[in-house]
Design a protein around this motif. Structure first.
Motif, PDB file in Angstrom:
ATOM      1  N   MET A  33      67.101 -58.021 -67.619  1.00 35.49           N
ATOM      2  CA  MET A  33      68.169 -58.736 -66.971  1.00 35.49           C
ATOM      3  C   MET A  33      69.381 -57.815 -66.838  1.00 35.49           C
ATOM      4  SD  MET A  33      69.826 -62.335 -68.037  1.00 35.49           S
ATOM      5  CE  MET A  33      69.366 -63.460 -66.789  1.00 35.49           C
ATOM      6  N   LEU A  34      70.087 -57.917 -65.724  1.00 36.20           N
ATOM      7  CA  LEU A  34      71.249 -57.073 -65.493  1.00 36.20           C
ATOM      8  C   LEU A  34      72.438 -57.557 -66.305  1.00 36.20           C
ATOM      9  CD1 LEU A  34      71.090 -56.614 -61.625  1.00 36.20           C
ATOM     10  CD2 LEU A  34      70.439 -54.975 -63.354  1.00 36.20           C
ATOM     11  N   LYS A  35      73.183 -56.613 -66.765  1.00 33.44           N
ATOM     12  CA  LYS A  35      74.393 -56.943 -67.499  1.00 33.44           C
ATOM     13  C   LYS A  35      75.518 -57.210 -66.503  1.00 33.44           C
ATOM     14  CE  LYS A  35      73.163 -54.135 -71.451  1.00 33.44           C
ATOM     15  NZ  LYS A  35      73.540 -52.991 -72.293  1.00 33.44           N
ATOM     16  N   ALA A  36      76.543 -57.909 -66.963  1.00 30.15           N
ATOM     17  CA  ALA A  36      77.672 -58.256 -66.095  1.00 30.15           C
ATOM     18  C   ALA A  36      78.351 -57.001 -65.552  1.00 30.15           C
ATOM     19  CB  ALA A  36      78.667 -59.116 -66.859  1.00 30.15           C
ATOM     20  N   ARG A  37      78.438 -55.943 -66.348  1.00 29.75           N
ATOM     21  CA  ARG A  37      79.085 -54.708 -65.903  1.00 29.75           C
ATOM     22  C   ARG A  37      78.295 -54.057 -64.765  1.00 29.75           C
ATOM     23  NH1 ARG A  37      81.808 -50.163 -69.638  1.00 29.75           N
ATOM     24  NH2 ARG A  37      82.285 -48.703 -67.994  1.00 29.75           N
ATOM     25  N   GLN A  38      76.973 -54.039 -64.869  1.00 28.42           N
ATOM     26  CA  GLN A  38      76.149 -53.467 -63.808  1.00 28.42           C
ATOM     27  C   GLN A  38      76.287 -54.264 -62.519  1.00 28.42           C
ATOM     28  OE1 GLN A  38      72.302 -53.520 -65.694  1.00 28.42           O
ATOM     29  NE2 GLN A  38      72.392 -51.316 -66.148  1.00 28.42           N
ATOM     30  N   ILE A  39      76.325 -55.572 -62.618  1.00 26.47           N
ATOM     31  CA  ILE A  39      76.485 -56.412 -61.441  1.00 26.47           C
ATOM     32  C   ILE A  39      77.830 -56.146 -60.779  1.00 26.47           C
ATOM     33  CG2 ILE A  39      76.711 -58.794 -60.635  1.00 26.47           C
ATOM     34  CD1 ILE A  39      74.676 -59.554 -62.814  1.00 26.47           C
TER      35      ILE A  39
ATOM     36  N   VAL B 238      79.729 -53.386 -60.977  1.00 22.67           N
ATOM     37  CA  VAL B 238      79.749 -52.045 -60.387  1.00 22.67           C
ATOM     38  C   VAL B 238      78.965 -52.022 -59.081  1.00 22.67           C
ATOM     39  CG1 VAL B 238      78.957 -49.657 -60.702  1.00 22.67           C
ATOM     40  CG2 VAL B 238      80.150 -50.829 -62.554  1.00 22.67           C
ATOM     41  N   ARG B 239      77.813 -52.640 -59.043  1.00 22.70           N
ATOM     42  CA  ARG B 239      77.010 -52.673 -57.823  1.00 22.70           C
ATOM     43  C   ARG B 239      77.693 -53.460 -56.712  1.00 22.70           C
ATOM     44  NH1 ARG B 239      70.793 -53.306 -60.065  1.00 22.70           N
ATOM     45  NH2 ARG B 239      70.776 -51.318 -61.158  1.00 22.70           N
TER      46      ARG B 239
END
Length: 69
Positions: free
Chosen positions: A1-7, A9-10
């Motif tokens: 699952m993606l972390k909030a930070r990765q979401i 940044v993307r």
């Protein structure tokens, strides 16, 4: 699952990319202006270093035609 930070940044990267693509360039074909007002505009080197002397403007001439035999 993606972390909030990765979401985040993307999402920001996608938004910046979309804005850059939407606002890049002039529509239509590129051309070199030949009107007399264009001769008085500064060139890129003159803009970057305004202390350099400007060469005299060349007179406008008609396009060269091929010689007839």
């Amino acid at each position: 699952m993606l972390k909030a930070r990765q979401i985040l940044v993307r999402t920001i990267a996608l938004s910046v990319s979309a804005a850059a693509l939407a606002g890049c360039g002039q529509r239509g074909p590129l051309y070199l202006p030949t009107d007399p007002a264009a001769a008085q505009r500064a060139t890129l080197p003159e803009t970057l270093n305004p202390a350099t002397p400007r060469p005299p403007a060349a007179p406008a001439s008609s396009p060269a035609s091929s010689p007839t035999p």
